[in-house]
Design a protein around this motif. Structure first.
Motif, PDB file in Angstrom:
ATOM      1  N   ALA A 119       0.828  -1.203   0.000  1.00 50.69           N
ATOM      2  CA  ALA A 119       0.000   0.000   0.000  1.00 50.69           C
ATOM      3  C   ALA A 119       0.866   1.259   0.000  1.00 50.69           C
ATOM      4  O   ALA A 119       0.535   2.241  -0.665  1.00 50.69           O
ATOM      5  N   ALA A 120       1.975   1.224   0.701  1.00 50.59           N
ATOM      6  CA  ALA A 120       2.848   2.392   0.777  1.00 50.59           C
ATOM      7  C   ALA A 120       3.553   2.652  -0.547  1.00 50.59           C
ATOM      8  O   ALA A 120       3.852   3.802  -0.882  1.00 50.59           O
ATOM      9  N   ASN A 121       3.829   1.603  -1.317  1.00 49.30           N
ATOM     10  CA  ASN A 121       4.556   1.744  -2.571  1.00 49.30           C
ATOM     11  C   ASN A 121       3.655   1.877  -3.788  1.00 49.30           C
ATOM     12  O   ASN A 121       4.150   2.030  -4.904  1.00 49.30           O
ATOM     13  N   ALA A 122       2.356   1.810  -3.609  1.00 48.46           N
ATOM     14  CA  ALA A 122       1.427   1.855  -4.741  1.00 48.46           C
ATOM     15  C   ALA A 122       1.351   3.274  -5.306  1.00 48.46           C
ATOM     16  O   ALA A 122       1.443   4.261  -4.583  1.00 48.46           O
ATOM     17  N   ALA A 123       1.186   3.342  -6.596  1.00 49.25           N
ATOM     18  CA  ALA A 123       0.978   4.626  -7.244  1.00 49.25           C
ATOM     19  C   ALA A 123      -0.398   5.150  -6.844  1.00 49.25           C
ATOM     20  O   ALA A 123      -1.275   4.371  -6.473  1.00 49.25           O
ATOM     21  N   PRO A 124      -0.610   6.431  -6.934  1.00 51.17           N
ATOM     22  CA  PRO A 124      -1.940   6.938  -6.598  1.00 51.17           C
ATOM     23  C   PRO A 124      -2.999   6.393  -7.548  1.00 51.17           C
ATOM     24  O   PRO A 124      -2.731   6.162  -8.727  1.00 51.17           O
ATOM     25  N   SER A 125      -4.173   6.177  -7.019  1.00 50.01           N
ATOM     26  CA  SER A 125      -5.283   5.682  -7.834  1.00 50.01           C
ATOM     27  C   SER A 125      -5.772   6.786  -8.771  1.00 50.01           C
ATOM     28  O   SER A 125      -5.703   7.964  -8.448  1.00 50.01           O
ATOM     29  N   LEU A 126      -6.271   6.362  -9.923  1.00 49.43           N
ATOM     30  CA  LEU A 126      -6.891   7.316 -10.832  1.00 49.43           C
ATOM     31  C   LEU A 126      -8.271   7.688 -10.307  1.00 49.43           C
ATOM     32  O   LEU A 126      -8.925   6.891  -9.634  1.00 49.43           O
ATOM     33  N   GLU A 127      -8.722   8.874 -10.601  1.00 49.38           N
ATOM     34  CA  GLU A 127     -10.067   9.277 -10.214  1.00 49.38           C
ATOM     35  C   GLU A 127     -11.081   8.927 -11.295  1.00 49.38           C
ATOM     36  O   GLU A 127     -12.274   8.823 -11.028  1.00 49.38           O
ATOM     37  N   ILE A 128     -10.612   8.743 -12.523  1.00 48.59           N
ATOM     38  CA  ILE A 128     -11.463   8.402 -13.656  1.00 48.59           C
ATOM     39  C   ILE A 128     -10.978   7.062 -14.217  1.00 48.59           C
ATOM     40  O   ILE A 128      -9.781   6.853 -14.416  1.00 48.59           O
ATOM     41  N   CYS A 129     -11.901   6.150 -14.496  1.00 48.30           N
ATOM     42  CA  CYS A 129     -11.575   4.830 -15.033  1.00 48.30           C
ATOM     43  C   CYS A 129     -10.857   4.978 -16.382  1.00 48.30           C
ATOM     44  O   CYS A 129     -11.296   5.742 -17.253  1.00 48.30           O
ATOM     45  N   ALA A 130      -9.783   4.254 -16.562  1.00 47.47           N
ATOM     46  CA  ALA A 130      -9.009   4.313 -17.797  1.00 47.47           C
ATOM     47  C   ALA A 130      -9.746   3.667 -18.968  1.00 47.47           C
ATOM     48  O   ALA A 130      -9.406   3.927 -20.123  1.00 47.47           O
ATOM     49  N   GLU A 131     -10.757   2.873 -18.696  1.00 46.26           N
ATOM     50  CA  GLU A 131     -11.496   2.167 -19.753  1.00 46.26           C
ATOM     51  C   GLU A 131     -12.772   2.901 -20.143  1.00 46.26           C
ATOM     52  O   GLU A 131     -12.961   3.262 -21.297  1.00 46.26           O
ATOM     53  N   CYS A 132     -13.662   3.134 -19.191  1.00 46.74           N
ATOM     54  CA  CYS A 132     -14.985   3.693 -19.506  1.00 46.74           C
ATOM     55  C   CYS A 132     -15.092   5.190 -19.221  1.00 46.74           C
ATOM     56  O   CYS A 132     -16.108   5.802 -19.522  1.00 46.74           O
ATOM     57  N   LEU A 133     -14.078   5.764 -18.607  1.00 46.29           N
ATOM     58  CA  LEU A 133     -14.010   7.197 -18.287  1.00 46.29           C
ATOM     59  C   LEU A 133     -15.066   7.653 -17.287  1.00 46.29           C
ATOM     60  O   LEU A 133     -15.375   8.836 -17.201  1.00 46.29           O
ATOM     61  N   GLU A 134     -15.600   6.713 -16.501  1.00 43.92           N
ATOM     62  CA  GLU A 134     -16.520   7.038 -15.411  1.00 43.92           C
ATOM     63  C   GLU A 134     -15.700   7.269 -14.140  1.00 43.92           C
ATOM     64  O   GLU A 134     -14.610   6.725 -13.986  1.00 43.92           O
ATOM     65  N   PRO A 135     -16.219   8.066 -13.199  1.00 44.40           N
ATOM     66  CA  PRO A 135     -15.493   8.277 -11.939  1.00 44.40           C
ATOM     67  C   PRO A 135     -15.328   6.974 -11.152  1.00 44.40           C
ATOM     68  O   PRO A 135     -16.238   6.146 -11.115  1.00 44.40           O
ATOM     69  N   ILE A 136     -14.170   6.802 -10.546  1.00 41.68           N
ATOM     70  CA  ILE A 136     -13.921   5.651  -9.673  1.00 41.68           C
ATOM     71  C   ILE A 136     -14.299   6.080  -8.257  1.00 41.68           C
ATOM     72  O   ILE A 136     -13.795   7.093  -7.766  1.00 41.68           O
ATOM     73  N   PRO A 137     -15.206   5.354  -7.586  1.00 44.03           N
ATOM     74  CA  PRO A 137     -15.635   5.752  -6.237  1.00 44.03           C
ATOM     75  C   PRO A 137     -14.446   5.840  -5.264  1.00 44.03           C
ATOM     76  O   PRO A 137     -13.481   5.084  -5.364  1.00 44.03           O
TER      77      PRO A 137
END
Length: 75
Positions: free
Chosen positions: A28-46
């Motif tokens: 978890a500490a080494n993970a890149a930040p999560s995207l706010e928008i889905c890379a596939e459908c371009l909908e917001p990621i909760p």
């Protein structure tokens, strides 16, 4: 009544639990930040998904499709 095998199993399980907890924290500490928008459908990621799955790039639905696609080609 516990015997020596039960005691040994408990010690091994405690060690595994400790190692897995450290591994999860490091991941978890080494993970890149999560995207706010889905890379596939371009909908917001909760936000709940972004917090639970650091580094996610897909929404739940698109990730499910990606997992099925990856499983099909893994054979």
């Amino acid at each position: 009544m516990a015997d020596i095998a039960d005691f040994a199993n408990e010690m091994v399980q405690d060690g595994l639990d400790h190692i897995l907890a450290k591994r999860a924290a490091l991941k978890a500490a080494n993970a890149a930040p999560s995207l706010e928008i889905c890379a596939e459908c371009l909908e917001p990621i909760p936000e709940g998904r972004r917090l639970a799955q650091p580094g996610c790039t897909f929404c739940v639905e698109c990730q499910s499709v990606e997992d099925l696609r990856a499983a099909r080609y893994a054979r």
